[in-house]
Enzyme design. Structure first.
Site, short mmCIF file in Angstrom:
data_model
loop_
_atom_site.label_atom_id
_atom_site.label_comp_id
_atom_site.label_asym_id
_atom_site.label_seq_id
_atom_site.Cartn_x
_atom_site.Cartn_y
_atom_site.Cartn_z
CG ASP A 65 -2.06 -0.99 1.07
OD1 ASP A 65 -2.92 -0.76 0.20
OD2 ASP A 65 -2.07 -2.02 1.78
CD GLU A 70 -4.16 11.80 2.03
OE1 GLU A 70 -4.25 12.91 1.49
OE2 GLU A 70 -5.09 10.98 2.06
NE ARG A 90 -0.51 1.98 4.09
CZ ARG A 90 -1.02 3.05 3.50
NH1 ARG A 90 -2.31 3.27 3.57
NH2 ARG A 90 -0.25 3.91 2.87
CG HIS A 166 -8.16 7.01 5.80
ND1 HIS A 166 -7.58 6.35 4.74
CD2 HIS A 166 -7.43 6.66 6.88
CE1 HIS A 166 -6.55 5.65 5.16
NE2 HIS A 166 -6.43 5.81 6.47
CB CYS A 253 -4.62 7.95 -0.97
SG CYS A 253 -6.37 7.85 -0.72
C1 CIR Z 1 -5.30 1.02 2.95
O1 CIR Z 1 -6.26 0.33 3.29
O2 CIR Z 1 -4.50 1.50 3.76
C2 CIR Z 1 -5.08 1.28 1.47
N1 CIR Z 1 -5.48 0.14 0.72
C3 CIR Z 1 -5.85 2.49 1.03
C4 CIR Z 1 -5.36 3.75 1.66
C5 CIR Z 1 -6.14 4.93 1.20
N2 CIR Z 1 -5.59 6.11 1.73
C6 CIR Z 1 -6.30 7.20 2.01
O3 CIR Z 1 -7.53 7.20 1.92
N3 CIR Z 1 -5.63 8.23 2.47
#
Ligand code: CIR
Length: 270
Positions: A65, A70, A90, A166, A253
């Site tokens: 990811d 962001e 992450r 988020h 993101c």
């Molecule tokens: C996650 O679940 O962390 C990623 N697949 C998606 C992150 C999206 N980021 C965001 O909305 N800032």
């Protein structure tokens, strides 16, 4: 002082082959590296055309990811803050990104408690809103408020609906007085001091948009949102985002965006 949506720098990260294993709440299929790369290429070209110097960081294949730069950090003209993602897969993105930030910012603060992801942080003129979510907990949000204060910024904790990944999954700043938001987030009363433009029914995912300089970028799957924003007077540009949407990602993101504080300092007189 230029408006807070004026940016001259941005960082993005190239996708690795592991992108297919990225996190998602509902599995609707996996994106391909080539597909995501195509969307990122269009995104980078659009930011550059809007006057932003974009740097592309190398892929981190150990972190599927990590294109969503962001989330592990926040950037401001006053300095950067390295965060603590709430998703275990992450965690390792922060050290890699911090290294890149240290080369670009004089000040890089580090969150040392709780968890917080940048997707939960919306910068507005009055306050930096920090949304509580499955990724950003109370301890992280409180610790983040203290770090923001060290940069001279006021943090304000807001609640987000439980089904939202988020805060910024469901909202975006459009200008100094206006946000784009989904009806479910707007009804959570997160935006007491702003004018709110709602996403049309069925286009809730359009709320993850970005205002960059004189343009508003919206996903190309959301024509009714684009029409609504155009009618409200914004210069709307549409970008492909179907691949990143498979991983619950949107346009905000994909980049860290900031205005170089030093570029606003007047040159010394001769
Ligand atoms: C996650 O679940 O962390 C990623 N697949 C998606 C992150 C999206 N980021 C965001 O909305 N800032």
């Amino acid at each position: 002082m230029p408006p807070i949506f004026h940016f001259d720098h941005a960082l993005v990260r190239a996708p690795g082959a592991s992108i297919a294993r990225g996190l998602r709440i509902v599995d609707r299929g996996s994106p391909t590296r080539e597909g995501v790369q195509g969307e990122l290429d269009a995104y980078v070209a659009a930011l550059r055309a809007a006057g932003v110097a974009v740097e592309v960081l190398p892929a981190l294949d150990d972190f599927p990811d990590s294109i969503f730069v962001e989330d592990p950090a926040l950037v401001f003209p006053e300095g950067a803050i390295a965060l603590r993602p709430g998703a275990p897969s992450r965690f390792g993105e922060t050290p890699a990104l911090s290294e890149a930030l240290r080369r670009r910012f004089d000040t890089v603060l580090e969150l040392s408690e709780g968890s917080a992801e940048g997707g939960d942080v919306l910068v507005t003129p009055g306050a930096v809103l920090i949304g509580l979510s499955a990724r950003t907990n109370g301890a992280g949000a409180e610790a983040l408020k203290l770090l923001l204060a060290r940069l001279g910024l006021r943090g304000e904790i807001v609640s987000t609906p439980p089904e939202v990944l988020h805060l910024k999954t469901d909202c975006a700043l459009l200008d100094e007085e206006t946000v784009l938001a989904t009806p479910r987030l707007a009804s959570a009363r997160a935006f007491q001091r702003c004018r709110v433009i709602l996403t049309p029914r069925g286009e809730e995912a359009a709320a993850n948009a970005i205002r960059v300089n004189d343009r508003v970028f919206v996903g190309d799957r959301f024509p009714r949102t684009a029409d609504r924003l155009t009618a409200a007077g914004y210069d709307v540009r549409m970008l492909p985002c179907a691949q990143i949407a498979l991983l619950d990602g949107g346009l905000s993101c994909l980049s860290l965006r900031w205005r170089d504080g030093r570029s606003s300092v007047a040159s010394p007189r001769p």
